[in-house]
Motif scaffolding. Structure first.
Motif, short mmCIF file in Angstrom:
data_model
loop_
_atom_site.label_atom_id
_atom_site.label_comp_id
_atom_site.label_asym_id
_atom_site.label_seq_id
_atom_site.Cartn_x
_atom_site.Cartn_y
_atom_site.Cartn_z
N GLU A 128 18.11 10.84 2.85
CA GLU A 128 19.16 11.39 1.93
C GLU A 128 20.64 10.43 3.33
OE1 GLU A 128 19.76 14.94 1.94
OE2 GLU A 128 18.19 15.41 0.27
N ARG A 129 20.33 9.57 4.00
CA ARG A 129 20.86 9.52 4.72
C ARG A 129 21.71 7.86 3.79
NH1 ARG A 129 19.22 8.22 10.83
NH2 ARG A 129 17.95 6.45 9.78
N LYS A 130 23.42 7.32 4.48
CA LYS A 130 23.90 6.42 3.74
C LYS A 130 23.33 5.03 4.35
CE LYS A 130 27.99 8.68 2.34
NZ LYS A 130 28.94 9.19 2.02
N PRO A 131 22.93 4.49 3.36
CA PRO A 131 22.49 3.34 3.71
C PRO A 131 23.88 2.36 5.54
CG PRO A 131 22.72 2.65 1.58
CD PRO A 131 22.70 4.41 1.60
N ASP A 132 24.84 2.78 4.94
CA ASP A 132 25.92 2.72 6.10
C ASP A 132 25.49 2.91 7.18
OD1 ASP A 132 26.80 0.29 3.57
OD2 ASP A 132 28.86 2.56 3.59
N LEU A 133 25.28 4.12 7.65
CA LEU A 133 24.61 4.56 8.57
C LEU A 133 23.68 3.77 9.08
CD1 LEU A 133 25.00 8.53 7.78
CD2 LEU A 133 26.75 6.81 9.19
N ASP A 134 22.77 3.41 8.45
CA ASP A 134 21.40 2.59 9.03
C ASP A 134 21.76 1.00 9.21
OD1 ASP A 134 19.30 5.22 7.96
OD2 ASP A 134 19.38 4.25 6.31
N ARG A 135 22.93 0.75 8.70
CA ARG A 135 23.32 -0.49 9.52
C ARG A 135 24.18 -0.41 10.41
NH1 ARG A 135 27.86 -2.70 8.77
NH2 ARG A 135 28.61 -0.99 7.34
N VAL A 136 24.41 0.47 10.53
CA VAL A 136 25.74 0.55 12.07
C VAL A 136 24.81 1.42 13.85
CG1 VAL A 136 26.45 1.88 13.29
CG2 VAL A 136 27.30 1.49 11.30
N LEU A 138 0.86 -1.06 -0.45
CA LEU A 138 0.15 -0.61 0.25
C LEU A 138 0.84 1.33 0.23
CD1 LEU A 138 -2.54 -0.71 2.10
CD2 LEU A 138 -3.29 -0.40 0.25
N LYS A 139 0.64 2.63 -0.48
CA LYS A 139 0.98 3.20 -1.31
C LYS A 139 0.04 4.61 0.35
CE LYS A 139 3.98 2.11 -4.52
NZ LYS A 139 4.57 2.49 -4.13
N THR A 140 1.67 4.71 1.47
CA THR A 140 0.64 5.96 2.24
C THR A 140 1.32 7.21 1.85
OG1 THR A 140 2.88 5.70 4.03
CG2 THR A 140 0.89 4.36 3.97
N SER A 141 0.69 8.48 2.27
CA SER A 141 1.78 9.73 2.45
C SER A 141 2.41 10.32 3.18
CB SER A 141 0.27 10.68 2.68
OG SER A 141 0.16 10.63 4.47
N TRP A 142 3.02 9.29 4.54
CA TRP A 142 3.69 9.60 5.52
C TRP A 142 5.35 9.66 4.56
CZ3 TRP A 142 8.47 6.67 7.20
CH2 TRP A 142 8.54 6.91 8.20
N LYS A 143 5.97 10.23 4.92
CA LYS A 143 7.55 9.96 4.37
C LYS A 143 9.01 10.62 5.48
CE LYS A 143 6.91 11.28 -0.58
NZ LYS A 143 7.54 12.25 -0.97
N PRO A 144 9.72 10.34 5.89
CA PRO A 144 10.35 10.65 7.08
C PRO A 144 11.04 11.89 6.68
CG PRO A 144 11.79 8.55 6.12
CD PRO A 144 10.05 8.79 5.56
N PRO A 145 11.84 12.48 7.83
CA PRO A 145 11.79 14.02 7.38
C PRO A 145 13.49 13.18 6.31
CG PRO A 145 12.22 13.08 9.84
CD PRO A 145 11.95 12.17 9.04
N GLY A 147 14.28 -7.73 3.88
CA GLY A 147 13.26 -7.31 2.46
C GLY A 147 13.60 -6.35 1.85
N GLU A 148 12.92 -6.50 0.97
CA GLU A 148 13.01 -5.33 0.16
C GLU A 148 13.16 -4.07 0.17
OE1 GLU A 148 11.21 -6.39 -3.58
OE2 GLU A 148 11.77 -8.47 -3.56
N ASP A 149 14.08 -2.85 -0.15
CA ASP A 149 13.37 -1.48 0.24
C ASP A 149 13.00 -0.85 1.79
OD1 ASP A 149 14.60 -0.70 -2.06
OD2 ASP A 149 12.67 -1.43 -2.89
N VAL A 150 14.33 -1.81 3.22
CA VAL A 150 13.77 -1.46 3.85
C VAL A 150 13.78 0.22 4.97
CG1 VAL A 150 14.24 -2.61 6.16
CG2 VAL A 150 14.66 -4.19 4.41
N PRO A 151 12.66 0.30 4.90
CA PRO A 151 12.63 1.44 5.53
C PRO A 151 13.52 2.02 6.29
CG PRO A 151 9.94 1.36 5.43
CD PRO A 151 11.21 0.07 5.42
N PRO A 152 14.37 3.28 6.81
CA PRO A 152 15.51 3.52 7.67
C PRO A 152 14.50 3.87 8.49
CG PRO A 152 14.98 5.97 6.23
CD PRO A 152 14.07 4.57 6.06
N PRO A 153 15.68 3.15 10.31
CA PRO A 153 15.28 3.55 11.64
C PRO A 153 15.67 4.66 11.71
CG PRO A 153 17.30 2.33 11.50
CD PRO A 153 16.76 2.09 10.03
N ILE A 154 14.86 5.63 12.89
CA ILE A 154 14.70 6.51 12.65
C ILE A 154 14.43 6.41 14.96
CG2 ILE A 154 13.29 8.77 13.64
CD1 ILE A 154 11.64 7.73 11.18
#
Length: 620
Positions: free
Chosen positions: A156-164, A144-151, A175-182
């Protein structure tokens, strides 16, 4: 002419039949071998003046016929040889070949093959979808598509920082295209009134499951959420539904007969009621700000009158929290519809699918008219359920905080050997370890009542809860225990799934459950929200050795003290190298394989006795 004379003449006229030998029969032709016939034809053709080097079409046709006859003769010979080989001889050869192959296999390989056969049988279950979707072959390829987007700075944060960040909080994702942690609630764009309320409850920063799970759910993705007991899963799946309902209400206010936007399914009435109270409180906190409308939440469980909530039913519905049986009843009576419903969450999802609710869940899904976002959450979700869920969801994201089925590390686990006849007396001693409140678990309903009666005779303020109690009795027990009016609650497994009690420092497991999953849930009533607690478990010779082995490995995994009598139990799989901590794919137990899984045995037993099911605490 006399009759006798006629008979004699008739007998003389009938002469006996004569038979000719083969060589006397004019139509008999002696058999000539194919090769000889072919040579004769060639000689005949040669005598007619044909050149052997220049074959005419007629000669080629004659040769083809000769070859076909030769092939037929060969086939007849083979058929005769096949008939001479008896079925018994073939069976003996096959058995001998199989026995030779089996003798080459090790015991571990044989066990693995047996486990694989059982897993294949389990995987034959059809995917979790409505009958209409399965019949029409409807498949959704995109979430499903939603109107929510993270800041923006998070996007724009690099995937390596999400992994750390995930490694920092021990979060595993698949999973595919996992949203970033906040890391902060404010960056999740949650309304300020809800944040203010959370601060009053000392909930300032998200837990690991919330840190990753809420952004995934806000993005409209299907999710499989696994985290230990008391880690904040309820907020993770309730908050996205509240935000979805809020968005719909602010676009166009709901009127009577519209809704709900989403539904949360629970396996027991107590868990559904607890979730309802939380959602209702968060919605009320939101409505205190005049900028936001009031969201209507309906509790739909057995044992209560729906007329008491008629004031909710007369408005537009936003959120429904329900147990499967009562929900199906309401849908079939058309008290509300799922025409606009697009959010389905199952709390304690592994129990929902395995406790005989699977057909009910499919039935509920058949009332959906459009695509939905599906969320499955639990503390114990074995690999079998994970694989089944992946096939049923749309590009799901698996969020795992710790091993599925692992014990909460904030709980000190104490296992003691207590003889059956000494349990009651020793129970009073255990109650002195910590101040109240205390929960005592037993698998037997009659034993629950006996323990409560014994404690009351000893002057201990105790209440009891199990599946055979009326809904009023169950609600009174939970309410009086939560309020502090009662010091001890004696409960069956019905109180072990998801229920949140304040400041429980001690859990006593009077009788060790056969399935290690239930043990994990029971000790998880303490040590919640970052607090510590103690779990004391009684075991004796009545406890199955397989269960003790599961318990031994669970203690070792959590770094807990393993008592000597438990450490002395040998794993039979270790003899052929199978005693690894991989876990049973059906229940997650570390001390056994799928071939002797108690949960699988119990499931098969329930299926065989499906027509004699009993109320185990809240299906309706």
């Amino acid at each position: 002419m006399t009759t006798e004379t006629r008979h004699r003449r008739y007998e003389r006229s009938r002469s006996p039949p004569t038979y000719k030998l083969d060589d006397e029969d004019e139509t008999y032709e002696p058999y000539i071998p194919v090769a000889q016939r072919r040579q004769e034809k060639l000689a005949k053709l040669s005598s007619l003046g044909f050149n052997s080097g220049r074959k005419t079409e007629k000669k080629q046709e004659e040769e083809r016929e000769a070859q076909e006859e030769e092939q037929q003769e060969e086939e007849l010979k083979k058929e005769k040889a096949r008939k001479e080989r008896t079925l018994l001889v073939e069976a003996q050869e096959v058995h001998l070949k199989k026995a030779t192959e089996e003798s080459k296999k090790t015991a571990e390989e044989k066990a693995q093959e047996a486990d694989a056969e059982i897993l294949d049988a389990i995987k034959s279950r059809r995917k979790l979808a409505s009958d209409m979707e399965l019949a029409k072959g409807i498949q959704y390829s995109e979430p499903l598509k939603t109107s929510w987007k993270p800041p923006r700075y998070i996007r724009e944060r690099k995937p390596d920082l999400d992994r750390v960040l995930r490694e920092k909080y021990h979060i595993l994702v698949e999973g595919e295209d996992v949203p970033p942690p906040i890391e902060h609630f404010s960056d999740m764009k949650i309304p300020e009134p809800i944040l203010d309320y959370l601060r009053t409850k000392r909930i300032v920063t998200p837990t690991p499951i919330q840190l990753q799970g809420i952004p995934v759910a806000f993005s409209g993705r299907d999710i499989i959420g696994i985290a230990f007991t008391g880690s904040g899963k309820t907020l993770t799946f309730c908050l996205p539904l509240i935000m979805m309902a809020l968005e719909e209400e602010m676009k166009m206010p709901f009127i009577r007969g519209e809704g709900p936007v989403g539904i949360i399914l629970c396996p027991s009435r107590e868990l559904a009621n607890q979730t309802y109270e939380n959602v209702k409180t968060w919605c009320e906190a939101l409505a205190r700000d005049s900028k936001y409308p009031q969201l209507n939440t309906l509790l739909c469980i057995g044992g209560i009158s729906m007329n008491d909530q008629s004031h909710i039913m007369s408005k537009g519905l936003h959120i429904v929290i329900a147990t499967p049986g009562r929900l199906i009843d309401m849908l079939e009576k058309k008290r509300f519809t799922f025409n606009n419903c697009k959010y389905l969450c199952m709390d304690e999802a592994d129990r929902m699918i395995d406790l005989g609710f699977e057909d009910d869940v499919r039935n509920i899904m058949s009332f959906f008219k459009h695509q939905r976002q599906t969320l499955l959450f639990s503390a114990t979700m074995p690999k079998k359920i994970q694989d089944f869920a992946r096939e049923s969801l749309i590009k799901p994201v698996l969020v795992n905080v710790g091993r599925a089925g692992a014990a909460n590390l904030d709980v000190l686990q104490v296992v003691e050997y207590v003889k059956q006849e000494a349990k009651m007396v020793y129970l009073l001693e255990c109650l002195q370890k910590t101040p109240p409140p205390v929960i005592i678990f037993s698998e037997n309903k009659n034993e629950v009542d006996d323990i409560q009666e014994y404690l009351l005779l000893k002057g201990v303020e105790a209440v009891a809860i199990h599946g055979s109690k009326t809904q009023e009795e169950r609600q009174y027990a939970i309410k009086s225990f939560k309020s502090g009016a009662k010091d001890v609650m004696v409960a069956s497994g019905v109180a072990s799934k998801g229920l949140d009690f304040n400041d429980i420092q001690h859990v006593i497991i009077f009788s060790m459950p056969k399935e290690i999953e239930d043990y994990v849930h029971q000790i998880g009533r303490t040590g919640r929200s970052g607090k510590t607690g103690i779990a004391t478990t009684f075991v004796n010779m009545n406890t199955p050795e397989q269960t003790l082995l599961d318990l031994k490995y669970l203690l070792m995994e959590a770094g807990q003290k393993v008592p000597p009598f438990l450490a002395s139990i040998d794993d039979p799989r270790a003899a052929h190298g199978g005693g690894s901590l991989t876990g049973c794919p059906v229940c997650g137990g570390l001390g056994h394989g799928i071939s002797n899984c108690p949960k699988l045995e119990d499931t098969q037993r329930r299926q065989q006795a499906a027509h004699r099911t009993v109320d185990t605490g809240g299906g309706y």
